[in-house]
Enzyme design. Structure first.
Site, PDB file in Angstrom:
ATOM      1  N   PHE A 129       0.807  -1.271  -0.008  1.00 34.57           N
ATOM      2  CA  PHE A 129       0.037   0.006  -0.048  1.00 34.57           C
ATOM      3  C   PHE A 129       0.873   1.003   0.052  1.00 34.57           C
ATOM      4  O   PHE A 129       1.715   1.487   1.081  1.00 34.57           O
ATOM      5  CB  PHE A 129      -0.819  -0.121   1.237  1.00 34.57           C
ATOM      6  CG  PHE A 129      -1.773   0.951   1.633  1.00 34.57           C
ATOM      7  CD1 PHE A 129      -3.066   1.147   0.777  1.00 34.57           C
ATOM      8  CD2 PHE A 129      -1.435   2.041   2.233  1.00 34.57           C
ATOM      9  CE1 PHE A 129      -4.053   2.015   1.104  1.00 34.57           C
ATOM     10  CE2 PHE A 129      -2.481   3.261   2.553  1.00 34.57           C
ATOM     11  CZ  PHE A 129      -3.724   2.931   2.013  1.00 34.57           C
ATOM     12  N   ALA A 130       0.877   1.913  -1.025  1.00 37.68           N
ATOM     13  CA  ALA A 130       1.801   2.977  -1.096  1.00 37.68           C
ATOM     14  C   ALA A 130       1.118   4.409  -1.391  1.00 37.68           C
ATOM     15  O   ALA A 130       0.820   4.931  -2.283  1.00 37.68           O
ATOM     16  CB  ALA A 130       2.706   2.750  -2.667  1.00 37.68           C
ATOM     17  N   PRO A 134       7.938  11.206   1.040  1.00 34.83           N
ATOM     18  CA  PRO A 134       8.917  12.140   1.766  1.00 34.83           C
ATOM     19  C   PRO A 134       8.621  13.298   2.389  1.00 34.83           C
ATOM     20  O   PRO A 134       8.762  13.574   3.385  1.00 34.83           O
ATOM     21  CB  PRO A 134      10.284  12.364   0.985  1.00 34.83           C
ATOM     22  CG  PRO A 134      10.132  11.066  -0.135  1.00 34.83           C
ATOM     23  CD  PRO A 134       8.681  10.962  -0.243  1.00 34.83           C
ATOM     24  N   ALA A 136       4.972  14.051   2.158  1.00 31.81           N
ATOM     25  CA  ALA A 136       3.626  14.074   2.690  1.00 31.81           C
ATOM     26  C   ALA A 136       3.184  12.788   3.380  1.00 31.81           C
ATOM     27  O   ALA A 136       3.274  11.488   2.950  1.00 31.81           O
ATOM     28  CB  ALA A 136       2.880  14.041   1.287  1.00 31.81           C
ATOM     29  N   GLY A 137       3.360  12.762   4.792  1.00 28.86           N
ATOM     30  CA  GLY A 137       2.963  11.620   5.690  1.00 28.86           C
ATOM     31  C   GLY A 137       1.824  11.874   6.249  1.00 28.86           C
ATOM     32  O   GLY A 137       0.745  11.378   5.871  1.00 28.86           O
ATOM     33  N   ILE A 163       7.388   2.321   2.589  1.00 28.15           N
ATOM     34  CA  ILE A 163       6.133   1.475   1.968  1.00 28.15           C
ATOM     35  C   ILE A 163       6.640   0.037   2.574  1.00 28.15           C
ATOM     36  O   ILE A 163       7.651  -0.536   2.243  1.00 28.15           O
ATOM     37  CB  ILE A 163       6.304   1.380   0.323  1.00 28.15           C
ATOM     38  CG1 ILE A 163       5.991   3.026   0.231  1.00 28.15           C
ATOM     39  CG2 ILE A 163       5.141   0.534  -0.112  1.00 28.15           C
ATOM     40  CD1 ILE A 163       4.824   3.637   0.562  1.00 28.15           C
ATOM     41  N   GLY A 344      16.727  -6.413  34.181  1.00 27.22           N
ATOM     42  CA  GLY A 344      17.868  -6.569  33.231  1.00 27.22           C
ATOM     43  C   GLY A 344      17.232  -7.416  32.137  1.00 27.22           C
ATOM     44  O   GLY A 344      17.829  -7.047  30.887  1.00 27.22           O
ATOM     45  N   GLU A 367      -0.448   4.563   9.597  1.00 26.03           N
ATOM     46  CA  GLU A 367      -1.955   4.586   9.443  1.00 26.03           C
ATOM     47  C   GLU A 367      -2.531   5.690  10.271  1.00 26.03           C
ATOM     48  O   GLU A 367      -3.554   5.477  10.891  1.00 26.03           O
ATOM     49  CB  GLU A 367      -2.428   3.210   9.705  1.00 26.03           C
ATOM     50  CG  GLU A 367      -2.053   2.056   8.692  1.00 26.03           C
ATOM     51  CD  GLU A 367      -2.742   1.009   8.449  1.00 26.03           C
ATOM     52  OE1 GLU A 367      -3.900   1.182   8.903  1.00 26.03           O
ATOM     53  OE2 GLU A 367      -2.036   0.080   8.330  1.00 26.03           O
ATOM     54  N   GLU A 371      -1.370  11.603  17.180  1.00 28.11           N
ATOM     55  CA  GLU A 371      -1.947  13.208  17.075  1.00 28.11           C
ATOM     56  C   GLU A 371      -2.844  13.396  15.920  1.00 28.11           C
ATOM     57  O   GLU A 371      -3.875  13.812  16.188  1.00 28.11           O
ATOM     58  CB  GLU A 371      -0.841  14.027  16.932  1.00 28.11           C
ATOM     59  CG  GLU A 371       0.266  14.255  18.052  1.00 28.11           C
ATOM     60  CD  GLU A 371       1.199  13.227  18.115  1.00 28.11           C
ATOM     61  OE1 GLU A 371       1.057  12.027  17.481  1.00 28.11           O
ATOM     62  OE2 GLU A 371       2.121  13.297  18.999  1.00 28.11           O
TER      63      GLU A 371
HETATM   64  C1  FAD Z   1       7.172   1.208   9.982  1.00 29.98           C
HETATM   65  C2  FAD Z   1       6.555   1.563   9.182  1.00 29.98           C
HETATM   66  C3  FAD Z   1       5.593   1.329   8.232  1.00 29.98           C
HETATM   67  C4  FAD Z   1       4.998   2.176   7.101  1.00 29.98           C
HETATM   68  N1  FAD Z   1       4.423   1.542   6.168  1.00 29.98           N
HETATM   69  C5  FAD Z   1       3.769   2.314   5.510  1.00 29.98           C
HETATM   70  C6  FAD Z   1       3.022   1.771   4.076  1.00 29.98           C
HETATM   71  O1  FAD Z   1       3.315   0.534   4.022  1.00 29.98           O
HETATM   72  N2  FAD Z   1       2.353   2.577   3.348  1.00 29.98           N
HETATM   73  C7  FAD Z   1       2.442   3.976   3.481  1.00 29.98           C
HETATM   74  O2  FAD Z   1       1.932   4.496   2.593  1.00 29.98           O
HETATM   75  N3  FAD Z   1       3.158   4.318   4.563  1.00 29.98           N
HETATM   76  C8  FAD Z   1       3.725   3.766   5.347  1.00 29.98           C
HETATM   77  N4  FAD Z   1       4.286   4.196   6.611  1.00 29.98           N
HETATM   78  C9  FAD Z   1       4.462   5.767   6.513  1.00 29.98           C
HETATM   79  C10 FAD Z   1       3.562   6.149   7.817  1.00 29.98           C
HETATM   80  O3  FAD Z   1       2.310   6.305   7.495  1.00 29.98           O
HETATM   81  C11 FAD Z   1       3.821   7.693   7.958  1.00 29.98           C
HETATM   82  O4  FAD Z   1       5.303   7.725   8.556  1.00 29.98           O
HETATM   83  C12 FAD Z   1       2.886   8.286   8.993  1.00 29.98           C
HETATM   84  O5  FAD Z   1       1.834   8.902   8.128  1.00 29.98           O
HETATM   85  C13 FAD Z   1       3.851   9.980   9.434  1.00 29.98           C
HETATM   86  O6  FAD Z   1       4.315  10.561   8.499  1.00 29.98           O
HETATM   87  P1  FAD Z   1       5.620  11.013   8.568  1.00 29.98           P
HETATM   88  O7  FAD Z   1       6.516   9.837   8.849  1.00 29.98           O
HETATM   89  O8  FAD Z   1       6.040  11.741   7.257  1.00 29.98           O
HETATM   90  O9  FAD Z   1       5.686  11.981   9.574  1.00 29.98           O
HETATM   91  P2  FAD Z   1       5.301  13.421   9.900  1.00 29.98           P
HETATM   92  O10 FAD Z   1       3.731  13.591   9.101  1.00 29.98           O
HETATM   93  O11 FAD Z   1       6.247  14.399   9.446  1.00 29.98           O
HETATM   94  O12 FAD Z   1       4.789  13.321  11.318  1.00 29.98           O
HETATM   95  C14 FAD Z   1       5.699  13.613  12.434  1.00 29.98           C
HETATM   96  C15 FAD Z   1       5.059  13.727  13.670  1.00 29.98           C
HETATM   97  O13 FAD Z   1       4.169  14.974  13.772  1.00 29.98           O
HETATM   98  C16 FAD Z   1       3.132  14.700  14.636  1.00 29.98           C
HETATM   99  N5  FAD Z   1       1.954  15.018  13.981  1.00 29.98           N
HETATM  100  C17 FAD Z   1       1.408  14.917  12.904  1.00 29.98           C
HETATM  101  N6  FAD Z   1       0.290  15.281  12.729  1.00 29.98           N
HETATM  102  C18 FAD Z   1      -0.141  16.275  13.559  1.00 29.98           C
HETATM  103  C19 FAD Z   1      -0.845  17.172  14.062  1.00 29.98           C
HETATM  104  N7  FAD Z   1      -2.082  17.552  13.255  1.00 29.98           N
HETATM  105  N8  FAD Z   1      -0.967  17.985  15.233  1.00 29.98           N
HETATM  106  C20 FAD Z   1       0.295  17.900  15.757  1.00 29.98           C
HETATM  107  N9  FAD Z   1       1.258  16.960  15.784  1.00 29.98           N
HETATM  108  C21 FAD Z   1       1.203  16.192  14.660  1.00 29.98           C
HETATM  109  C22 FAD Z   1       3.041  13.187  15.146  1.00 29.98           C
HETATM  110  O14 FAD Z   1       3.605  12.886  16.282  1.00 29.98           O
HETATM  111  C23 FAD Z   1       4.038  12.556  14.100  1.00 29.98           C
HETATM  112  O15 FAD Z   1       4.508  11.121  14.438  1.00 29.98           O
HETATM  113  C24 FAD Z   1       4.962   3.573   7.373  1.00 29.98           C
HETATM  114  C25 FAD Z   1       5.735   4.027   8.622  1.00 29.98           C
HETATM  115  C26 FAD Z   1       6.340   3.257   9.455  1.00 29.98           C
HETATM  116  C27 FAD Z   1       7.497   3.781  10.476  1.00 29.98           C
END
Ligand code: FAD
Length: 385
Positions: A129-130, A134, A136-137, A163, A344, A367, A371
């Site tokens: 699922f993609a 970089p 847009a999380g 992903i 430990g 997912e 927050e």
């Molecule tokens: C092990 C792993 C597996 C993954 N697998 C997938 C996958 O299969 N497919 C896929 O599409 N993605 C996947 N992801 C991506 C995941 O969905 C994103 O990491 C997540 O959505 C957060 O995006 P970001 O890492 O860019 O963090 P950012 O968007 O930069 O967020 C950083 C932090 O900001 C804080 N934050 C976010 N929104 C708010 C808000 N509104 N108010 C205050 N604080 C906030 C939260 O604490 C968050 O952790 C995976 C991530 C990991 C770590």
């Protein structure tokens, strides 16, 4: 193990039977701890889950090899909870088959469903699922990966990152900007087969709990129009429908991890001799165990409330967010308490509680980070009368 919560009214007898049979299968076939080659282990887990019939629950469509014609959220949650209790990678392998093919089950054409879902259910094709990029999380609408219409195809350019199953998946359900409208209304969903010209695995990513994970790069990669899921511009809706099911299942996996931590903590408390008695005889230990058990049960109630409600055809955006927030955060606390009970040994590599401690962390981020779930719940509350 006696699965007392199965007596709850959220479940039907087929659910109870499923969870009991899976528990027995896991006890026989799953062993904790990962080997050195995570990719190979993941492939072999998918194959084993397919051969044993558990992946039938990851897709919808009896004629296609599924267990039912619609997605049964409670079954998926029971499967993830149980698998996670035994082995985090087995839960991951199951979850990705469901998450990676969920959009096809929910919104795919007949041809797409026939082409992909039977192989997913048999464990012969690995799904991914993609969505994330970089830049847009959490802010999914900031997505930049583009898909431009050209004849019978769309041409993909851009990157996806984090992903799961990246590098080993046979196909990726990918979301890209097609530009029908600004923001989330200009995104469409596609099925992208691995190995298409212009599609490369740019980087494999190592994380604290090893899972196959990658950054993907698309350079003028042509995807046939027939690979679009749903209508142009409806990709965000497709993603959210998929996440309504799988967000609750992330909560269920957290619950499984927390249950295992409680089980380990109880055993350790009973066995560890200290101060002329056992750790379990100390009132502070009993208080800690009580807190752990309360967290586990409240998470379970939220998980199966959300799953049941979705299976009744009701909207679950708020309930799924509540389940994910409380179960992931709660599991982190329960596991931390279990590590503390082990002293430990709790931080020694190879101990179950040490691996749970690493395994749970990402579930509070992906997912939708905690927050984001808080925002969803808060906004939904303010909307309601
Ligand atoms: C092990 C792993 C597996 C993954 N697998 C997938 C996958 O299969 N497919 C896929 O599409 N993605 C996947 N992801 C991506 C995941 O969905 C994103 O990491 C997540 O959505 C957060 O995006 P970001 O890492 O860019 O963090 P950012 O968007 O930069 O967020 C950083 C932090 O900001 C804080 N934050 C976010 N929104 C708010 C808000 N509104 N108010 C205050 N604080 C906030 C939260 O604490 C968050 O952790 C995976 C991530 C990991 C770590």
């Amino acid at each position: 193990m006696h699965l007392k919560h199965l007596e709850w009214p959220f479940f039907g007898d087929p659910h109870r039977q499923l969870a009991t049979e899976l528990d027995a299968w896991c006890a026989q076939y799953l062993h904790a701890g990962h080997g050195a080659d995570i990719d190979a282990e993941c492939r072999s887990l998918v194959k084993a889950l397919g051969e044993a019939g558990w992946l039938k629950h990851a897709i919808a469509g009896v004629a296609l090899g599924g267990a039912a014609d619609t997605i049964d959220t409670r079954a998926i949650c029971l499967l993830r909870e149980t698998l996670a209790r035994y082995n985090g990678l087995a839960d991951f392998a199951f979850a990705m088959q469901g998450l990676g093919s969920g959009a096809i089950s929910l919104a795919g054409t007949a041809a797409q469903r026939e082409r992909y879902l039977p192989r997913v259910a048999r464990g012969e094709a690995l799904a991914a699922f993609a969505l994330s990029e970089p830049e847009a999380g959490s802010d999914v609408a900031a997505m930049q990966c583009s898909a431009v219409e050209d004849g019978d195809s769309y041409v993909l350019n851009g990157e996806k990152t984090w992903i799961s199953n990246g590098g080993i998946a046979d196909f990726y359900v990918l979301f890209a900007r097609t530009g029908e409208a600004p923001g989330s209304r200009g995104i469409s969903a596609f099925i992208v087969d691995a190995g298409l010209p212009g599609f490369e695995i740019a980087e494999r990513i190592e994380v604290i709990a090893p899972h196959p994970l990658a950054r993907l790069k698309f350079s003028n990669c042509r995807v046939a129009k027939s690979q679009m899921i749903g209508a142009p511009g409806e990709g965000f809706k497709v993603a959210m429908r998929t996440l309504d099911v799988f967000r609750t299942s992330v909560a269920a996996a957290s619950l499984g991890f927390a249950r295992r931590a409680l089980q380990e903590g109880l055993q350790q408390a009973r066995e560890r001799k200290m101060f002329g008695a056992t750790l379990a005889d100390l009132p502070l230990t009993q208080a800690k165990l009580a807190d752990m058990a309360c967290t586990v049960d409240s998470s379970a109630l939220l998980v199966y409330r959300a799953a049941w409600q979705r299976d009744q055809g009701q909207n679950v955006t708020r309930e799924a967010a509540m389940a994910k927030l409380m179960a992931t955060e709660g599991a982190q606390r329960v596991i931390d308490a279990a590590v503390q009970l082990f002293g430990g040994r709790g931080v020694k590599s190879g101990e179950m509680v040490e691996s749970l401690y690493r395994e749970i962390r990402a579930l509070r981020i992906y997912e939708g980070a905690s927050e984001v779930q808080q925002l969803i719940i808060g906004r939904d509350l303010l909307k309601s009368v």
